[in-house]
Design an enzyme around this catalytic site. Structure first.
Site, short mmCIF file in Angstrom:
data_model
loop_
_atom_site.label_atom_id
_atom_site.label_comp_id
_atom_site.label_asym_id
_atom_site.label_seq_id
_atom_site.Cartn_x
_atom_site.Cartn_y
_atom_site.Cartn_z
N CYS A 35 -77.55 11.44 -27.94
CA CYS A 35 -78.08 11.21 -29.28
C CYS A 35 -78.96 9.97 -29.35
O CYS A 35 -79.84 9.88 -30.20
CB CYS A 35 -76.95 11.15 -30.30
SG CYS A 35 -75.68 9.97 -29.90
N LYS A 67 -60.43 18.02 -32.68
CA LYS A 67 -61.02 19.30 -32.26
C LYS A 67 -62.21 18.99 -31.37
O LYS A 67 -63.30 18.69 -31.84
CB LYS A 67 -61.49 20.06 -33.50
CG LYS A 67 -61.47 21.56 -33.40
CD LYS A 67 -62.29 22.21 -32.33
CE LYS A 67 -63.77 22.33 -32.53
NZ LYS A 67 -64.43 22.99 -31.40
N GLU A 126 -71.69 11.00 -37.21
CA GLU A 126 -72.73 10.51 -36.29
C GLU A 126 -73.52 11.71 -35.82
O GLU A 126 -72.98 12.60 -35.16
CB GLU A 126 -72.15 9.73 -35.11
CG GLU A 126 -73.31 9.03 -34.40
CD GLU A 126 -72.91 8.17 -33.23
OE1 GLU A 126 -71.91 7.45 -33.33
OE2 GLU A 126 -73.62 8.24 -32.21
N GLU A 181 -85.11 16.78 -32.96
CA GLU A 181 -84.29 16.34 -31.82
C GLU A 181 -84.23 17.48 -30.81
O GLU A 181 -83.76 18.58 -31.12
CB GLU A 181 -82.88 16.00 -32.29
CG GLU A 181 -82.02 15.49 -31.16
CD GLU A 181 -80.59 15.14 -31.60
OE1 GLU A 181 -79.97 15.96 -32.28
OE2 GLU A 181 -80.13 14.05 -31.23
P1 NDP Z 1 -72.60 21.21 -33.09
O1 NDP Z 1 -72.93 20.28 -34.16
O2 NDP Z 1 -72.49 22.67 -33.39
O3 NDP Z 1 -71.19 20.80 -32.39
C1 NDP Z 1 -70.52 19.58 -32.56
C2 NDP Z 1 -69.02 19.81 -32.83
O4 NDP Z 1 -68.86 20.48 -34.08
C3 NDP Z 1 -68.33 20.71 -31.81
O5 NDP Z 1 -66.98 20.31 -31.63
C4 NDP Z 1 -68.36 22.06 -32.49
O6 NDP Z 1 -67.37 22.92 -31.99
C5 NDP Z 1 -68.09 21.66 -33.93
N1 NDP Z 1 -68.50 22.60 -34.94
C6 NDP Z 1 -69.36 23.66 -34.85
N2 NDP Z 1 -69.47 24.29 -36.05
C7 NDP Z 1 -68.66 23.62 -36.92
C8 NDP Z 1 -68.36 23.78 -38.30
N3 NDP Z 1 -68.88 24.75 -39.03
N4 NDP Z 1 -67.50 22.90 -38.86
C9 NDP Z 1 -66.96 21.90 -38.16
N5 NDP Z 1 -67.21 21.71 -36.83
C10 NDP Z 1 -68.05 22.56 -36.22
O7 NDP Z 1 -73.61 20.99 -31.94
P2 NDP Z 1 -74.14 22.08 -30.91
O8 NDP Z 1 -73.16 22.16 -29.84
O9 NDP Z 1 -74.51 23.35 -31.58
O10 NDP Z 1 -75.50 21.39 -30.46
C11 NDP Z 1 -76.70 21.67 -31.17
C12 NDP Z 1 -77.52 20.44 -31.34
O11 NDP Z 1 -76.76 19.41 -31.97
C13 NDP Z 1 -77.98 19.80 -30.07
O12 NDP Z 1 -79.08 20.42 -29.54
C14 NDP Z 1 -78.26 18.40 -30.55
O13 NDP Z 1 -79.52 18.35 -31.16
C15 NDP Z 1 -77.19 18.15 -31.56
N6 NDP Z 1 -76.02 17.40 -31.04
C16 NDP Z 1 -75.94 16.07 -31.28
C17 NDP Z 1 -74.90 15.35 -30.77
C18 NDP Z 1 -74.77 13.88 -30.99
O14 NDP Z 1 -74.10 13.20 -30.23
N7 NDP Z 1 -75.36 13.34 -32.05
C19 NDP Z 1 -73.86 15.96 -29.95
C20 NDP Z 1 -74.00 17.39 -29.79
C21 NDP Z 1 -75.05 18.06 -30.32
P3 NDP Z 1 -67.73 24.01 -30.86
O15 NDP Z 1 -68.62 23.34 -29.87
O16 NDP Z 1 -66.42 24.37 -30.31
O17 NDP Z 1 -68.42 25.13 -31.58
#
Ligand code: NDP
Length: 500
Positions: A297, A188, A263, A395
């Site tokens: 990250c 996903k 992660e 972050e």
């Molecule tokens: P999320 O944690 O929401 O998104 C990461 C993934 O999880 C996406 O594929 C998202 O899908 C999916 N997701 C969202 N809600 C759920 C759920 N309830 N259960 C399972 N999967 C889910 O990150 P955001 O896009 O909201 O970003 C917010 C913050 O997260 C950023 O500002 C940053 O601080 C952090 N982040 C960290 C990352 C890293 O590499 N460590 C990467 C991305 C974000 P979808 O996008 O389709 O909703």
């Protein structure tokens, strides 16, 4: 703003994608679609079906069947390796298509996307080797009557949830390792950036991957991602994203006690000692905060610097930062493109204003650059940041650098570790003792000495503390997706328990 000639032009029509379930392209149960607009150009670039839990069920059935019945899990590592190598070759052949899709959906510079696609191909090649190298262990020291074996077996069906910041590269750090182990997968990607994962599904099919081994679903994370984390017939979930959603994933996985790999976020220190090469450090600090517009990250967002060199280093950073080329990500010369979505832009600007109100001094940037389209942010540098300020603790996921001075080694280590995160850190010193002592004391999954954000698939990556659970890449990256079985083989007659 950067403004040179472009090799690629914007698409006239958005690209329409289907989901990929059991080797078929399908709209699944979707009754509506989601249109992704290029964050840099505000034109529609991709259209996806918005999947649901019904599609998750169907994909899990396909993955389970492929796991139990196809030759994927039970076949040889050599056979899996052949598919992974072929996939790497196809990725290289489709580099421009993948890079363009990545840039249009994320807003990152095209040259960077191209680099990430080619580096990903290299990771697929590395993982192909791991498919053949994966092995267990033997114990020949259990006495004359006993031989011990340890076998590694694929965990089963893996749910893989990936974020929007490095959609193709993060996928490459996980998917080929999961496949190398013999598992089958339901992927996903983020709803914002699903294109390159779906293109890859087509390449995997061309490379000879059996139907059902990889399934790709699109749709909102809160629906499709959540259904994956909760699913009773998924054996392991691998999640990359925010710490907040990571926590939800962990709770959802508890239903059937799934194995979980996470992660998550980071608040990574760049520790610069007084004897460091300040020119080299300044360049790496600017790179570390600007790379991927700070939406990374392992971004080195907390500069901890010895007070005696603070001013000199800050001046060098400001001078270099002024020369960074920010602009249209389709421009080959651009180094920093658009922020990936408006919500993220607002989040970053919110942190900038909070930093000012908490008393940190904004030295440069921190504002949205005027532009007809796109969300360009002038990288921000804050000085006089105390470790208690929100800026130094949370972050931000944007190009915002905080500067905090320290007076001695112990204080530097105390501040470096004063965070719930433990993803990465960089240490700058010409003295081997100082740098190695710091490397040992910092609680982080990855430490760079006199460099930053460097490395390849050979070494594992992952986090300490609330930055995650488990490791990706390297030998560990394939072992992560296996279960270990201990086998005791009796040689000759077993001594009888019930006496004659
Ligand atoms: P999320 O944690 O929401 O998104 C990461 C993934 O999880 C996406 O594929 C998202 O899908 C999916 N997701 C969202 N809600 C759920 C759920 N309830 N259960 C399972 N999967 C889910 O990150 P955001 O896009 O909201 O970003 C917010 C913050 O997260 C950023 O500002 C940053 O601080 C952090 N982040 C960290 C990352 C890293 O590499 N460590 C990467 C991305 C974000 P979808 O996008 O389709 O909703």
């Amino acid at each position: 703003m950067n403004n040179n000639a472009l090799i690629h032009s914007l698409p006239v029509q958005p690209r329409h994608f289907d989901m990929f379930i059991d080797g078929q392209w399908t709209q699944g149960s979707a009754t509506r679609s989601v249109t992704r607009r290029s964050p840099a150009h505000d034109v529609p670039v991709s259209v996806y079906p918005s999947g649901s839990g019904v599609d998750v069920d169907q994909a899990v059935v396909a993955a389970r069947q492929a796991f139990e019945q196809s030759t994927w899990a039970r076949g040889s590592g050599e056979a899996r390796s052949t598919v992974l190598l072929k996939t790497a070759e196809l990725i290289r052949q489709h580099c421009e298509e993948l890079a363009l899709c990545e840039t249009l959906e994320t807003g990152k510079p095209i040259a960077q996307s191209r680099g990430e696609v080619l580096a990903s191909a290299g990771i697929w090649e590395y993982a192909a080797g791991q498919a053949r190298a994966l092995h267990g262990d033997a114990f020949n020291n259990l006495g004359e009557d006993m031989l011990g074996l340890v076998t590694r077996e694929p965990v089963g069906v893996v749910g893989l949830i990936t974020p929007w910041n490095f959609p193709f590269f993060i996928l490459a750090e996980r998917l080929p390792f999961i496949l190398a182990s013999g598992c089958t997968v339901v992927v996903k990607p983020s709803e914002l950036t699903s294109g390159t994962t779906l293109i890859l599904a087509g390449l995997l099919q061309q490379a000879g991957l059996p139907d059902g081994v990889v399934n790709v679903l699109t749709g909102p994370g809160s629906v499709v991602g959540q259904a994956i984390s909760e699913h009773a017939d998924i054996d392991m979930v691998s999640f990359t994203g925010s710490t907040e959603v990571g926590r939800l994933t962990l709770a959802a996985a508890a239903g059937n006690m799934k194995k979980t790999g996470l992660e998550l976020g980071g608040k990574n220190p760049q520790v610069v000692f007084a004897d460091a090469d300040l020119d080299a450090a300044a360049d790496a600090i600017v790179f570390g905060i600007c790379f991927n517009a700070g939406q990374c990250c392992v971004s080195g967002s907390r500069l901890l610097v010895h007070r005696s060199v603070e001013q000199r280093l800050t001046a060098k950073i400001l001078e270099l930062l002024a020369r960074v080329r920010i602009g249209d990500p389709l421009d080959e010369a651009t180094q920093v493109g658009s922020i990936t979505e408006l919500r993220q832009m607002e989040r970053i600007l919110g942190y900038v204003s909070q930093g000012r109100s908490e008393g940190a001094q904004l030295m440069t940037g921190g504002y949205r650059i005027e532009s007809p389209q796109g969300m360009y942010l002038q990288p921000a540098v804050f000085s006089q940041v105390t470790p208690q300020m929100t800026l130094a603790r949370e972050e931000i996921f944007g190009p915002v650098l905080t500067i905090t001075a320290f007076d001695d080694f112990d204080q530097a280590m105390q501040i470096a570790n004063d965070t719930p995160f433990g993803l990465a850190a960089s240490v700058w010193s010409r003295d081997l003792n100082t740098s190695l002592r710091a490397m040992r004391q910092i609680k982080a999954g990855r430490v760079w000495v006199n460099t930053t954000i460097a490395g390849g698939p050979e070494l594992p990556s992952g986090g300490f503390k609330q930055s995650g659970i488990g490791r990706e890449t390297g030998r560990y990256g394939v072992e992560e997706y296996t279960e270990v079985k201990s086998v005791h083989l009796q040689l000759g007659e077993r001594a009888r328990w019930v006496q004659d």
